[in-house]
Design an enzyme around this catalytic site. Structure first.
Site, PDB file in Angstrom:
ATOM      1  N   HIS A 130      12.923  20.497 -56.433  1.00 45.10           N
ATOM      2  CA  HIS A 130      11.556  19.992 -56.348  1.00 45.10           C
ATOM      3  C   HIS A 130      10.941  19.840 -57.743  1.00 45.10           C
ATOM      4  O   HIS A 130      11.423  20.398 -58.735  1.00 45.10           O
ATOM      5  CB  HIS A 130      10.689  20.933 -55.501  1.00 45.10           C
ATOM      6  CG  HIS A 130      10.631  22.331 -56.039  1.00 45.10           C
ATOM      7  ND1 HIS A 130       9.889  22.694 -57.152  1.00 45.10           N
ATOM      8  CD2 HIS A 130      11.241  23.472 -55.643  1.00 45.10           C
ATOM      9  CE1 HIS A 130      10.030  23.971 -57.404  1.00 45.10           C
ATOM     10  NE2 HIS A 130      10.857  24.481 -56.503  1.00 45.10           N
ATOM     11  N   GLY A 131       9.839  19.122 -57.828  1.00 49.54           N
ATOM     12  CA  GLY A 131       9.167  18.894 -59.100  1.00 49.54           C
ATOM     13  C   GLY A 131       8.269  20.053 -59.512  1.00 49.54           C
ATOM     14  O   GLY A 131       8.258  21.125 -58.890  1.00 49.54           O
TER      15      GLY A 131
END
Length: 517
Positions: A130-131
C-alpha cells in the site's frame, strides 16, 4: 468478494467510514502553507500530487501546473538528510529519486530479455505494498505522549537555542488523531496512481486500454482499508492513463486475506514468532544496547529532558515523526534536526533487526508462511505461459495484488533474496553497514515485486523487478530473464512442497523458532 459499481454494501460502508474519519485529517494534510526550517518559501502539501478527481477530469495540482516536458526544470524541495533511513516508513522516492522531478517517469530499458531472441511480454504479476499512510494507533499515542513530555518537562535552560528546537518546544502541534489509525493519505493514493501510470508505460500491451476497459486485469487486495484504498487508486491511475471513464472511477477487485494476509492464518508463525517473546531477542538486546543507549541520551540532552524520561519507544516516535511529516505533508519537520546520519543508521538497524527476525530470514517459518502466495503466483504464470490453441481464451495479461510490507518480506525471503552471509544481530552492528537487508530500500511505501513473463524463441522466460529495478534470481545470476523452466527447476523444492497446512499447522506449537539461516 467483488467490489464494483454499483458499490457492494460492505465496500460502501467502508468508504463512508473512511471519509468521515479522515475528513479533518485531510484538512490537516492540505491546509495552508507551512514553512520548512530550511526553506524561504511555503511548501505545498500536495507537491507530488498529480491526479485529483474533479468530475473525472485530470487536473494538475498547484505545484505541478506546468507542461509535462518542463517537469525536469522544477526544483526539488528540501529533503531531510535522514530521509533514506526510515525502514518500512520510507518514501518510495528515496529509492527512486528521479521521481521527485517527474513522478510519471518510466524506463522501459529495465525489461531485459536476451537481445538475441525475439521476446515479448505476455504477463505481469505485481505484488505491491500500500501507499503512504498515517501512523497506526500505537504510534499516534506515542507521538502525543512525546509531545506532552517535551511541552511540560523539557528544560528551557538546556538543549540549545536552535530554531528547530524552539519550533518543537513552542509551535509544533501533535495534529495526529486516533481515527487516522493507518489510513491511506492523499500522497498514498498518488503513490499508486503514479505507479499504475508508469507500469502502463513500460507494459503498454499488458496494461492496455483494451485490457482496462474490458476488465481483463485482475485485482486482489488485503481487507485493510489502506490496501483497499490503494488498489482503488491503482485502478484510477490506469483509467486516467487511458481516459477510460467520464465520471467517477469504476472499481473491480476482490478481497483475499488468505493470500494477502497469510501470516494471520499461519498458527506456526503466530505462536512460534509473533507471540513468542524469545523470537525477537536480538531486537530487544539491541534496543537496550550500547548504540541505542547512546542515541537515546544524546536526543534527551538535545531536547532538554532527563535521560530516564525519553524511553526507546519515545525515541523511535521522534524519529518516525520526521518520516510521517515528510511522507504525508512533504515538509522538513523540525523533528528531523534532532538526528544526525549516524543516529539514523542506528535506528534503521533496529528497525531492520525487527523485520529480519519477525518477517524475513531470521526464522524459517517467516518465509514458509507465504507458501499460499508463492503458489498463487506460479499457478498464474503457468497459465499465462501454457501453449494455447487458437480457439482458447487468452489468459489475463496482468494480475495486481495489493498487500503489506508483511506480505512482501516473507515472499522475497522465500525466493532467497536479500539474504546476507552473516545475519544481523544485536552485537554485530559495526560489521553490517554494507548489508543487503535494508528495508528502507526493499519495502518502502508502494514497494513492488514484479514477475514479468516473456514469450521468446527458446520458450517462456521470467524476469524479476523489485521497485521497478531488475533483480536476478538467486542461483540464476547469469541472465536477467532466465528460461521459465530453469526458474521452476530452481524452486522445484517449493513448488512440490511448501504446503501451508503442513508448515503452519503441522509444526509443534511453542517450539523454539528455527534459527537456521
Amino acid at each position: 468478494m467483488l467490489f464494483g459499481r454499483p458499490a457492494h454494501r460492505k465496500n460502501r460502508r467502508l468508504k463512508v467510514t473512511q471519509t468521515r474519519n479522515i475528513n479533518k485529517a485531510r484538512k490537516a494534510e492540505a491546509g495552508g502553507p507551512r514553512l520548512s526550517p530550511r526553506l524561504s518559501s511555503p511548501v505545498p502539501a500536495d507537491m507530488f500530487s498529480v491526479f485529483h478527481p474533479a468530475g473525472g477530469v485530470l487536473l494538475a495540482s498547484l505545484g505541478l501546473l506546468v507542461p509535462r516536458l518542463s517537469f525536469a526544470s522544477l526544483s526539488v524541495p528540501d529533503i531531510p538528510h535522514i530521509a533514506g533511513y526510515f525502514g518500512t516508513k520510507t518514501r518510495y522516492e528515496e529509492v527512486n529519486p528521479h521521481l521527485l522531478r517527474d513522478p510519471l517517469s518510466a524506463d522501459p530499458s529495465v525489461l531485459r530479455p536476451p537481445p538475441a531472441e525475439q521476446c515479448s511480454p505476455v504477463h505481469l504479476t505485481a505484488v505491491i505494498r500500500h501507499g503512504s499512510r498515517y501512523p497506526t494507533l500505537k504510534n499516534i499515542r506515542r507521538i502525543r505522549k512525546l509531545s506532552e513530555l517535551v511541552r511540560t518537562e523539557a528544560s528551557r535552560a538546556s538543549g540549545g537555542s536552535e530554531s528547530w528546537l524552539q519550533e518543537i518546544r513552542n509551535r509544533w502541534e501533535a495534529w495526529y488523531t486516533e481515527d487516522m489509525d493507518g489510513q491511506l493519505v492523499m500522497k498514498g493514493r498518488d503513490d499508486l496512481r503514479q505507479l499504475a501510470s508508469r507500469l502502463a508505460s513500460v507494459f503498454p500491451s499488458l496494461l492496455s486500454e483494451e485490457s482496462v476497459r474490458k476488465r481483463r486485469v485482475r485485482f486482489l487486495t488485503s481487507s485493510k482499508h489502506r490496501c483497499v484504498s490503494s488498489v482503488e487508486a491503482f485502478q484510477e491511475g490506469l483509467q486516467r492513463r487511458w481516459g477510460c471513464h467520464d465520471g467517477e472511477p469504476e472499481y473491480s477487485h476482490e478481497v483475499d486475506d488468505e493470500l494477502m494476509r497469510f501470516f494471520d492464518r499461519c498458527r506456526g508463525y503466530v505462536e512460534g514468532v509473533e507471540n513468542n517473546r524469545t523470537a525477537l531477542l536480538e531486537v530487544e538486546k539491541f534496543k537496550h544496547g550500547e548504540e541505542m543507549e547512546g542515541v537515546r541520551r544524546r536526543m534527551a540532552d538535545r531536547l532538554g529532558l532527563p535521560h530516564h524520561r525519553l524511553t526507546p519507544d519515545l525515541l523511535e516516535a521522534a524519529f518516525f515523526l520526521c518520516s510521517y511529516e515528510l511522507s504525508i505533508k512533504n515538509v522538513h519537520s523540525p523533528w528531523c534536526f534532532l538526528f544526525d546520519e549516524s543516529d539514523a543508521k542506528v535506528l534503521e538497524y533496529k528497525s531492520d533487526l525487527k523485520q529480519y527476525w519477525k518477517r524475513s530470514h531470521g526464522h524459517e517459518i517467516n518465509s514458509l508462511s507465504s507458501c499460499p502466495l508463492f503458489h498463487h503466483v506460479f499457478r498464474t504464470l503457468d497459465r499465462a505461459g501454457r501453449p494455447r490453441r487458437s480457439t482458447d481464451a487468452s489468459p489475463e495479461p496482468a494480475s495486481i495484488l495489493v498487500g503489506h510490507a508483511e506480505t512482501l518480506l516473507p515472499l522475497l525471503s522465500l525466493l532467497g533474496l536479500y539474504k546476507d552471509q552473516t545475519p544481523p544481530t544485536a552485537t554485530n552492528y559495526d560489521s553490517q553497514h554494507g548489508r543487503r537487508f535494508r528495508t528502507s530500500l526493499i519495502v518502502p511505501y508502494a514497494a513492488n515485486l514484479l514477475f514479468v513473463l516473456y514469450d521468446c524463441q527458446r520458450g517462456p522466460r521470467l524476469q524479476l523487478l523489485v521497485n521497478e529495478s531488475p533483480v536476478r534470481f538467486p542461483g540464476l545470476e547469469a541472465e536477467d530473464a532466465p528460461l521459465y523452466r530453469d526458474v521452476r527447476a530452481t524452486y522445484r523444492h517449493l513448488l512440490d512442497g511448501c504446503d501451508f497446512h503442513r508448515e503452519c499447522e503441522g509444526r509443534a506449537v511453542g517450539r523454539a523458532p528455527n534459527t537456521e539461516l
